[in-house]
Design an enzyme around this catalytic site. Structure first.
Site, short mmCIF file in Angstrom:
data_model
loop_
_atom_site.label_atom_id
_atom_site.label_comp_id
_atom_site.label_asym_id
_atom_site.label_seq_id
_atom_site.Cartn_x
_atom_site.Cartn_y
_atom_site.Cartn_z
N TYR A 215 0.68 -1.13 -0.06
CA TYR A 215 -0.11 -0.02 -0.18
C TYR A 215 0.86 1.15 0.04
CZ TYR A 215 -4.60 -2.28 0.50
OH TYR A 215 -5.75 -2.95 0.38
N ASP B 127 -12.01 -9.33 4.79
CA ASP B 127 -13.09 -9.59 4.01
C ASP B 127 -13.57 -11.00 3.98
OD1 ASP B 127 -12.93 -7.10 3.09
OD2 ASP B 127 -13.58 -7.57 0.85
N ASP C 51 -6.05 -6.74 4.30
CA ASP C 51 -7.21 -6.44 3.45
C ASP C 51 -7.83 -7.61 3.04
OD1 ASP C 51 -8.71 -4.52 2.06
OD2 ASP C 51 -7.80 -5.25 0.28
N ASP D 141 -2.33 -18.24 2.33
CA ASP D 141 -3.42 -19.35 1.64
C ASP D 141 -3.88 -20.22 2.58
OD1 ASP D 141 -0.85 -20.24 1.57
OD2 ASP D 141 -0.67 -21.25 -0.08
N LYS E 236 3.45 -15.17 3.82
CA LYS E 236 3.88 -15.94 2.83
C LYS E 236 5.41 -16.02 2.71
CE LYS E 236 2.58 -18.49 -0.83
NZ LYS E 236 1.65 -19.96 -0.59
C1 IPM Z 1 -10.42 -1.54 3.40
C2 IPM Z 1 -10.94 -1.01 1.98
C3 IPM Z 1 -9.52 -0.07 1.49
C4 IPM Z 1 -8.26 -0.61 1.52
C5 IPM Z 1 -9.73 0.60 -0.01
C6 IPM Z 1 -11.03 1.18 -0.11
C7 IPM Z 1 -8.69 1.34 -0.27
O1 IPM Z 1 -10.91 -2.02 1.18
O2 IPM Z 1 -10.56 -0.42 4.12
O3 IPM Z 1 -10.27 -2.60 3.68
O4 IPM Z 1 -8.05 -1.35 0.62
O5 IPM Z 1 -7.58 -0.62 2.58
MN MN Z 2 -10.79 -3.98 2.12
#
Ligand code: IPM
Ligand code: MN
Length: 344
Positions: free
Chosen positions: A137, A247, A243, A219, A187
């Site tokens: 990032y 999710d 990140d 993974d 990793k």
């Molecule tokens: C998150 C989002 C952000 C990230 C994006 C919107 C830049 O996906 O906060 O997880 O990748 O960190």
């Molecule tokens: Mn995200």
């Protein structure tokens, strides 16, 4: 009003898409909890985001950033709009805030709550500590020979010993307060440079802190999160892995609508920033369908950070109660159900 009432200055940055609707619900609940627990919040509206950008060309002006620095916390809705080129707001606003305010921990709890169906054989109850200022990032890289057959694009992962160490130190102290279980996710078998640094620093910090350290490749960690979630408690990982796995962890605990995050400056040299994980979701903005629970749980993380642990626990318990009763459907339904729980 009592003379000695506690008061906090919080920047409210509703942003784009569903950000305004969900943060409005959370803000009202924070005010309601404040009346019960003896504090007030002085909300400072901050109108940054896609509309402001399209109207003025400004993403995050210096004076706005300086105003944000003076607050006790920042409460953010979501950033990103189909009307704006990808990256402009994400990098220019969200990531710039994370970097410039040195919010080096992205704290993302993932707990399967009662009433939420489980995908797999077990229930996840973990906290993911995502490094929030470095890695892929960081923005190191570029494009040469753009548009030609020789075009080349690079994206470099920056990992500093200091940056890795402070993040792992935070995770280790959190693990000590919880079960004592700390897992590094990376990793190391392929990313042998960054992986080596992360693993060596994690070993050092874990030994120093007396926390047993486990390790999983990213993974495999995805597989275990689904098939054997009980093996995790505190997970520490780099920015991009964090990140992605947060999710997955969100999907395993009821979806992005229930997921909260704190972008923390653990050293408290400035404000921390709290935001639901879901993003701007422009497809459902304005339909009343957005679930404000992720924003409310992010507000709970904020209250906890500000020292209002009882009020934070009250908001958490309210979300738990509404979910246990089957959820509340619409944004308005959630707002009413949560308010009734907080009043109880
Ligand atoms: C998150 C989002 C952000 C990230 C994006 C919107 C830049 O996906 O906060 O997880 O990748 O960190
Ligand atoms: Mn995200």
């Amino acid at each position: 009003m009592e003379a000695n009432v506690r008061s906090y200055v919080v920047a409210h940055l509703p942003g784009d898409g569903i950000g305004p609707e969900v943060t409005a619900v959370a803000r009202d609940l924070v005010d309601q909890a404040g009346k019960e627990h003896g504090f007030t919040v002085d909300w400072r509206h901050c109108p940054l985001g896609s509309e402001h950008y399209l109207r003025t060309g400004e993403v995050l002006p210096d004076d706005a950033l300086n105003d944000l620095r003076k607050t006790d916390a920042i409460f953010l809705g979501a950033v990103g709009s189909p009307a704006v080129r990808p990256g402009v707001l994400e990098r220019g606003l969200l990531l710039k805030l994370r970097f410039d305010l040195d919010l080096y921990v992205n704290l993302r709890p993932a707990r399967l709550r009662r009433g939420v169906p489980s995908y797999g054989p077990g229930a996840l109850d973990a906290i993911i500590v995502r490094e929030n200022t470095e890695g892929l990032y960081a923005g190191a890289g570029g494009i040469a020979h753009r548009g030609s057959a020789l075009e080349v694009a690079t994206e470099e992962s920056l990992n500093t010993r200091a940056g890795v160490e402070r993040c792992i130190r935070y995770a280790a102290s959190l693990a000590k307060k919880r079960s004592g279980k700390l897992t590094l996710v990376h990793k190391t078998n392929v990313l042998t440079n960054a992986g080596s640094l992360w693993k060596r620093v994690a070993d050092e910090v874990a030994t120093e802190q007396g926390v047993p350290l486990e390790y999983a490749h990213v993974d495999a960690a995805c597989l275990y999160l689904v098939s054997d979630p009980g093996r995790f408690d505190v997970i520490v990982t780099d920015n991009l892995f964090g990140d992605i796995i947060t999710d997955l962890a969100a999907a395993l605990t009821g979806g992005l609508g229930l997921s909260a995050s704190g972008n923390l400056n653990p050293d408290r040299t400035g404000p921390s920033m709290f935001e639901p994980v879901h993003g701007s979701a422009p497809d459902i903005a304005g339909t009343g369908k957005a679930n404000p629970a992720g924003a409310v749980l992010s507000a709970a993380l904020m209250l906890d950070h500000l020292g209002e642990a009882a009020a934070a626990a009250g908001l958490e318990a309210a979300v738990d109660a509404v979910l246990a009763a089957g959820g509340a459907g619409s944004c308005q339904g959630w707002s009413e159900a949560l308010s009734a729980e907080v009043a109880r």
